[in-house]
Design a protein around this motif. Structure first.
Motif, PDB file in Angstrom:
ATOM      1  N   ASN A  69      64.893  14.365  13.544  1.00  0.00           N
ATOM      2  CA  ASN A  69      66.198  14.672  14.119  1.00  0.00           C
ATOM      3  C   ASN A  69      67.270  13.862  13.369  1.00  0.00           C
ATOM      4  O   ASN A  69      67.288  12.633  13.423  1.00  0.00           O
ATOM      5  N   GLU A  70      68.151  14.564  12.661  1.00  0.00           N
ATOM      6  CA  GLU A  70      69.150  13.868  11.833  1.00  0.00           C
ATOM      7  C   GLU A  70      70.136  13.042  12.654  1.00  0.00           C
ATOM      8  O   GLU A  70      70.675  12.051  12.158  1.00  0.00           O
ATOM      9  N   ASN A  71      70.390  13.460  13.905  1.00  0.00           N
ATOM     10  CA  ASN A  71      71.263  12.661  14.766  1.00  0.00           C
ATOM     11  C   ASN A  71      70.593  11.340  15.122  1.00  0.00           C
ATOM     12  O   ASN A  71      71.252  10.297  15.160  1.00  0.00           O
ATOM     13  N   PHE A  72      69.289  11.363  15.375  1.00  0.00           N
ATOM     14  CA  PHE A  72      68.558  10.125  15.651  1.00  0.00           C
ATOM     15  C   PHE A  72      68.700   9.173  14.458  1.00  0.00           C
ATOM     16  O   PHE A  72      68.957   7.988  14.619  1.00  0.00           O
ATOM     17  N   VAL A  73      68.516   9.725  13.257  1.00  0.00           N
ATOM     18  CA  VAL A  73      68.606   8.906  12.040  1.00  0.00           C
ATOM     19  C   VAL A  73      70.023   8.346  11.890  1.00  0.00           C
ATOM     20  O   VAL A  73      70.204   7.147  11.641  1.00  0.00           O
ATOM     21  N   GLU A  74      71.021   9.206  12.073  1.00  0.00           N
ATOM     22  CA  GLU A  74      72.413   8.761  11.899  1.00  0.00           C
ATOM     23  C   GLU A  74      72.780   7.665  12.900  1.00  0.00           C
ATOM     24  O   GLU A  74      73.366   6.639  12.532  1.00  0.00           O
ATOM     25  N   PHE A  75      72.435   7.869  14.182  1.00  0.00           N
ATOM     26  CA  PHE A  75      72.788   6.870  15.195  1.00  0.00           C
ATOM     27  C   PHE A  75      71.953   5.599  15.040  1.00  0.00           C
ATOM     28  O   PHE A  75      72.461   4.494  15.243  1.00  0.00           O
ATOM     29  N   GLY A  76      70.696   5.751  14.667  1.00  0.00           N
ATOM     30  CA  GLY A  76      69.859   4.576  14.418  1.00  0.00           C
ATOM     31  C   GLY A  76      70.388   3.756  13.251  1.00  0.00           C
ATOM     32  O   GLY A  76      70.477   2.533  13.308  1.00  0.00           O
ATOM     33  N   MET A  77      70.795   4.469  12.192  1.00  0.00           N
ATOM     34  CA  MET A  77      71.336   3.778  11.012  1.00  0.00           C
ATOM     35  C   MET A  77      72.664   3.128  11.352  1.00  0.00           C
ATOM     36  O   MET A  77      72.940   1.998  10.934  1.00  0.00           O
ATOM     37  N   GLY A  78      73.498   3.809  12.121  1.00  0.00           N
ATOM     38  CA  GLY A  78      74.781   3.231  12.524  1.00  0.00           C
ATOM     39  C   GLY A  78      74.592   1.987  13.387  1.00  0.00           C
ATOM     40  O   GLY A  78      75.306   0.990  13.236  1.00  0.00           O
ATOM     41  N   GLY A  79      73.616   2.048  14.293  1.00  0.00           N
ATOM     42  CA  GLY A  79      73.316   0.889  15.129  1.00  0.00           C
ATOM     43  C   GLY A  79      72.816  -0.286  14.313  1.00  0.00           C
ATOM     44  O   GLY A  79      73.230  -1.430  14.520  1.00  0.00           O
ATOM     45  N   LEU A  80      71.929   0.001  13.352  1.00  0.00           N
ATOM     46  CA  LEU A  80      71.430  -1.072  12.479  1.00  0.00           C
ATOM     47  C   LEU A  80      72.558  -1.666  11.657  1.00  0.00           C
ATOM     48  O   LEU A  80      72.596  -2.880  11.436  1.00  0.00           O
ATOM     49  N   CYS A  81      73.459  -0.827  11.215  1.00  0.00           N
ATOM     50  CA  CYS A  81      74.606  -1.296  10.432  1.00  0.00           C
ATOM     51  C   CYS A  81      75.393  -2.312  11.252  1.00  0.00           C
ATOM     52  O   CYS A  81      75.747  -3.386  10.755  1.00  0.00           O
ATOM     53  N   ASN A  82      75.640  -1.993  12.511  1.00  0.00           N
ATOM     54  CA  ASN A  82      76.378  -2.918  13.381  1.00  0.00           C
ATOM     55  C   ASN A  82      75.572  -4.186  13.655  1.00  0.00           C
ATOM     56  O   ASN A  82      76.105  -5.289  13.600  1.00  0.00           O
ATOM     57  N   LEU A  83      74.288  -4.031  13.944  1.00  0.00           N
ATOM     58  CA  LEU A  83      73.447  -5.191  14.250  1.00  0.00           C
ATOM     59  C   LEU A  83      73.249  -6.106  13.046  1.00  0.00           C
ATOM     60  O   LEU A  83      73.108  -7.319  13.204  1.00  0.00           O
ATOM     61  N   SER A  84      73.236  -5.538  11.850  1.00  0.00           N
ATOM     62  CA  SER A  84      72.909  -6.318  10.654  1.00  0.00           C
ATOM     63  C   SER A  84      73.950  -7.381  10.327  1.00  0.00           C
ATOM     64  O   SER A  84      73.713  -8.251   9.491  1.00  0.00           O
ATOM     65  N   MET A  85      75.079  -7.343  11.010  1.00  0.00           N
ATOM     66  CA  MET A  85      76.096  -8.386  10.802  1.00  0.00           C
ATOM     67  C   MET A  85      75.702  -9.684  11.500  1.00  0.00           C
ATOM     68  O   MET A  85      76.183 -10.751  11.144  1.00  0.00           O
ATOM     69  N   ASP A  86      74.821  -9.592  12.486  1.00  0.00           N
ATOM     70  CA  ASP A  86      74.360 -10.757  13.236  1.00  0.00           C
ATOM     71  C   ASP A  86      73.163 -11.372  12.506  1.00  0.00           C
ATOM     72  O   ASP A  86      72.188 -10.669  12.230  1.00  0.00           O
ATOM     73  N   PRO A  87      73.208 -12.679  12.177  1.00  0.00           N
ATOM     74  CA  PRO A  87      72.110 -13.296  11.413  1.00  0.00           C
ATOM     75  C   PRO A  87      70.731 -13.152  12.065  1.00  0.00           C
ATOM     76  O   PRO A  87      69.746 -12.911  11.358  1.00  0.00           O
ATOM     77  N   GLU A  88      70.646 -13.276  13.382  1.00  0.00           N
ATOM     78  CA  GLU A  88      69.341 -13.151  14.025  1.00  0.00           C
ATOM     79  C   GLU A  88      68.833 -11.714  13.981  1.00  0.00           C
ATOM     80  O   GLU A  88      67.644 -11.476  13.764  1.00  0.00           O
TER      81      GLU A  88
END
Length: 191
Positions: A69-88
């Motif tokens: 599901n491309e929406n799952f991939v897009e939202f998962g990637m967007g979420g990781l993008c936001n989370l990846s700013m946090d060092p932990e």
């Protein structure tokens, strides 16, 4: 923490927990997409990082990168993008083979997914990960993106090449690409 922040913390955690539970319990793809989009948005707020880590949301987002599901991939990637700013969260992503999973999203047809993947890779750059991020395949992909019609994609790829690679690495990747433009196999995303 201000007084009202400490009062809202349990409510915030409970709400995020209810979203994760809804995602796990529902069979509706549409409902799952909505929950993923909400979680990705909540991942933008530093106040939520601790709760999202506790609820294993980074792992949930990583799992979405291999879905059909491309929406799952897009939202998962967007979420990781936001989370990846946090060092932990970055460390969690790295420990879960995140670079490889995120790199696989560079071949996605959706520009938003690709932009989030490039940004996430930049956020995952550390002294120990730089060699992984400057592998020839990734560099050649970024060089191709730096020629894209989309200004957003072109500019972000240029920033990646400048910030995550040495001039020598970029030069070597350019030499390897000469005459092999179609051999890379990573299509440009649809605009």
């Amino acid at each position: 923490m201000r007084k009202n922040e400490s009062a809202e913390a349990p409510e915030r955690f409970a709400y995020l927990q209810s979203l994760v539970t809804e995602f796990q319990d529902t069979d509706s793809e549409e409902a799952k997409e909505q929950v993923l989009a909400n979680l990705a948005n909540f991942a933008y707020d530093p106040k939520n990082m601790e709760y999202l880590r506790e609820l294993q949301v980074p792992d949930l987002f990583l799992d979405m990168l291999t879905e059909d599901n491309e929406n799952f991939v897009e939202f998962g990637m967007g979420g990781l993008c936001n989370l990846s700013m946090d060092p932990e969260c970055r460390d969690i992503i790295l420990q879960s083979d995140g670079i490889s999973l995120v790199t696989s999203c560079l071949s996605n047809r959706r520009e938003e997914t690709v932009l989030s993947a490039i940004t996430t890779l930049m956020n995952l750059a550390t002294p120990t990960t730089r060699s992984q991020l400057s592998e020839p395949g990734i560099l050649q992909c970024m060089l191709r993106f730096s020629l894209a019609q989309s200004p957003r994609l072109r500019n972000l790829a240029a920033v990646f090449l400048q910030d995550c690679c040495s001039e020598e690495q970029v030069r070597q990747a350019q030499q390897q690409m000469q005459g092999h433009q179609t051999a890379i196999g990573i299509p440009l995303p649809k605009e």
